[in-house]
Design a protein around this motif. Structure first.
Motif, PDB file in Angstrom:
ATOM      1  N   GLU A  76       9.731   0.439   5.842  1.00  0.00           N
ATOM      2  CA  GLU A  76       8.403   0.399   6.460  1.00  0.00           C
ATOM      3  C   GLU A  76       7.317   0.721   5.437  1.00  0.00           C
ATOM      4  O   GLU A  76       6.228   0.155   5.473  1.00  0.00           O
ATOM      5  CB  GLU A  76       8.331   1.348   7.653  1.00  0.00           C
ATOM      6  N   GLN A  77       7.635   1.619   4.509  1.00  0.00           N
ATOM      7  CA  GLN A  77       6.674   1.979   3.461  1.00  0.00           C
ATOM      8  C   GLN A  77       6.374   0.761   2.573  1.00  0.00           C
ATOM      9  O   GLN A  77       5.209   0.490   2.264  1.00  0.00           O
ATOM     10  CB  GLN A  77       7.225   3.121   2.620  1.00  0.00           C
ATOM     11  N   ASP A  78       7.402   0.024   2.168  1.00  0.00           N
ATOM     12  CA  ASP A  78       7.199  -1.164   1.345  1.00  0.00           C
ATOM     13  C   ASP A  78       6.435  -2.236   2.112  1.00  0.00           C
ATOM     14  O   ASP A  78       5.566  -2.905   1.558  1.00  0.00           O
ATOM     15  CB  ASP A  78       8.536  -1.729   0.862  1.00  0.00           C
ATOM     16  N   ARG A  79       6.757  -2.402   3.388  1.00  0.00           N
ATOM     17  CA  ARG A  79       6.055  -3.400   4.203  1.00  0.00           C
ATOM     18  C   ARG A  79       4.573  -3.077   4.287  1.00  0.00           C
ATOM     19  O   ARG A  79       3.723  -3.943   4.079  1.00  0.00           O
ATOM     20  CB  ARG A  79       6.664  -3.457   5.604  1.00  0.00           C
ATOM     21  N   SER A  80       4.248  -1.821   4.563  1.00  0.00           N
ATOM     22  CA  SER A  80       2.840  -1.411   4.658  1.00  0.00           C
ATOM     23  C   SER A  80       2.115  -1.623   3.340  1.00  0.00           C
ATOM     24  O   SER A  80       0.976  -2.099   3.316  1.00  0.00           O
ATOM     25  CB  SER A  80       2.739   0.052   5.078  1.00  0.00           C
ATOM     26  N   ALA A  81       2.763  -1.270   2.234  1.00  0.00           N
ATOM     27  CA  ALA A  81       2.141  -1.434   0.920  1.00  0.00           C
ATOM     28  C   ALA A  81       1.870  -2.914   0.623  1.00  0.00           C
ATOM     29  O   ALA A  81       0.794  -3.268   0.130  1.00  0.00           O
ATOM     30  CB  ALA A  81       3.033  -0.827  -0.155  1.00  0.00           C
ATOM     31  N   LEU A  82       2.825  -3.787   0.932  1.00  0.00           N
ATOM     32  CA  LEU A  82       2.632  -5.221   0.716  1.00  0.00           C
ATOM     33  C   LEU A  82       1.503  -5.776   1.569  1.00  0.00           C
ATOM     34  O   LEU A  82       0.692  -6.581   1.100  1.00  0.00           O
ATOM     35  CB  LEU A  82       3.920  -5.979   1.029  1.00  0.00           C
ATOM     36  N   GLU A  83       1.437  -5.356   2.832  1.00  0.00           N
ATOM     37  CA  GLU A  83       0.367  -5.838   3.706  1.00  0.00           C
ATOM     38  C   GLU A  83      -0.998  -5.418   3.178  1.00  0.00           C
ATOM     39  O   GLU A  83      -1.952  -6.191   3.218  1.00  0.00           O
ATOM     40  CB  GLU A  83       0.591  -5.349   5.135  1.00  0.00           C
ATOM     41  N   GLU A  84      -1.108  -4.200   2.660  1.00  0.00           N
ATOM     42  CA  GLU A  84      -2.374  -3.734   2.081  1.00  0.00           C
ATOM     43  C   GLU A  84      -2.748  -4.563   0.852  1.00  0.00           C
ATOM     44  O   GLU A  84      -3.902  -4.946   0.683  1.00  0.00           O
ATOM     45  CB  GLU A  84      -2.293  -2.251   1.721  1.00  0.00           C
ATOM     46  N   LEU A  85      -1.770  -4.839  -0.011  1.00  0.00           N
ATOM     47  CA  LEU A  85      -2.045  -5.654  -1.195  1.00  0.00           C
ATOM     48  C   LEU A  85      -2.496  -7.063  -0.817  1.00  0.00           C
ATOM     49  O   LEU A  85      -3.428  -7.606  -1.419  1.00  0.00           O
ATOM     50  CB  LEU A  85      -0.800  -5.730  -2.078  1.00  0.00           C
ATOM     51  N   LEU A  86      -1.855  -7.653   0.178  1.00  0.00           N
ATOM     52  CA  LEU A  86      -2.240  -8.998   0.609  1.00  0.00           C
ATOM     53  C   LEU A  86      -3.650  -9.009   1.186  1.00  0.00           C
ATOM     54  O   LEU A  86      -4.410  -9.962   0.962  1.00  0.00           O
ATOM     55  CB  LEU A  86      -1.226  -9.544   1.613  1.00  0.00           C
ATOM     56  N   LYS A  87      -4.032  -7.958   1.905  1.00  0.00           N
ATOM     57  CA  LYS A  87      -5.394  -7.863   2.431  1.00  0.00           C
ATOM     58  C   LYS A  87      -6.408  -7.793   1.279  1.00  0.00           C
ATOM     59  O   LYS A  87      -7.455  -8.415   1.324  1.00  0.00           O
ATOM     60  CB  LYS A  87      -5.541  -6.650   3.335  1.00  0.00           C
ATOM     61  N   GLU A  88      -6.069  -7.027   0.243  1.00  0.00           N
ATOM     62  CA  GLU A  88      -6.951  -6.924  -0.919  1.00  0.00           C
ATOM     63  C   GLU A  88      -7.108  -8.291  -1.606  1.00  0.00           C
ATOM     64  O   GLU A  88      -8.206  -8.641  -2.022  1.00  0.00           O
ATOM     65  CB  GLU A  88      -6.413  -5.897  -1.912  1.00  0.00           C
ATOM     66  N   ILE A  89      -6.011  -9.021  -1.745  1.00  0.00           N
ATOM     67  CA  ILE A  89      -6.064 -10.324  -2.378  1.00  0.00           C
ATOM     68  C   ILE A  89      -6.956 -11.276  -1.585  1.00  0.00           C
ATOM     69  O   ILE A  89      -7.733 -12.038  -2.157  1.00  0.00           O
ATOM     70  CB  ILE A  89      -4.647 -10.915  -2.546  1.00  0.00           C
ATOM     71  N   GLU A  90      -6.860 -11.238  -0.274  1.00  0.00           N
ATOM     72  CA  GLU A  90      -7.676 -12.110   0.577  1.00  0.00           C
ATOM     73  C   GLU A  90      -9.164 -11.852   0.376  1.00  0.00           C
ATOM     74  O   GLU A  90      -9.973 -12.764   0.508  1.00  0.00           O
ATOM     75  CB  GLU A  90      -7.332 -11.895   2.055  1.00  0.00           C
ATOM     76  N   GLU A  91      -9.529 -10.613   0.058  1.00  0.00           N
ATOM     77  CA  GLU A  91     -10.932 -10.249  -0.087  1.00  0.00           C
ATOM     78  C   GLU A  91     -11.515 -10.629  -1.442  1.00  0.00           C
ATOM     79  O   GLU A  91     -12.716 -10.570  -1.636  1.00  0.00           O
ATOM     80  CB  GLU A  91     -11.095  -8.753   0.140  1.00  0.00           C
ATOM     81  N   LEU A  92     -10.663 -11.039  -2.391  1.00  0.00           N
ATOM     82  CA  LEU A  92     -11.164 -11.411  -3.728  1.00  0.00           C
ATOM     83  C   LEU A  92     -11.989 -12.672  -3.689  1.00  0.00           C
ATOM     84  O   LEU A  92     -11.861 -13.533  -2.924  1.00  0.00           O
ATOM     85  CB  LEU A  92      -9.998 -11.606  -4.706  1.00  0.00           C
TER      86      LEU A  92
END
Length: 92
Positions: A76-92
């Motif tokens: 769950e920790q890895d899943r949450s971290a990946l989702e946060e990174l993907l959200k950051e990428i979308e905002e670029l």
């Protein structure tokens, strides 16, 4: 990012050619059901069928999917971290 197209990001590459390029990434999802070597995976409300023959999975597992194949089970920790990174990428 469009989960309906398998998680492709389309960005304009102005530094090299000025043309749009697509980058495919592996996405985190949650297994809804398993049927033999196939699984239904939920990506934030969008579901798709993925090949599940590479790893042992069960409904409720968080998984990493690329090109229609489940590559690994995520914590769950890895899943949450990946989702946060993907959200950051979308905002670029």
């Amino acid at each position: 990012m469009d989960l309906r197209t398998g998680g492709k990001f389309t960005r304009k590459n102005e530094d090299l050619t000025g043309k749009e390029i697509a980058m495919c990434v592996a996405l985190p999802g949650r297994v809804v059901k398993v049927n033999g070597t196939k699984a239904t995976v939920d990506f934030s409300g969008n579901t798709m069928e993925a090949q599940a023959g590479l790893v042992k999975i069960k409904p409720g597992d968080s998984v990493l999917v690329h090109a229609g194949c489940i590559l690994q089970v995520l914590t769950e920790q890895d899943r949450s971290a990946l989702e946060e990174l993907l959200k950051e990428i979308e905002e670029l």
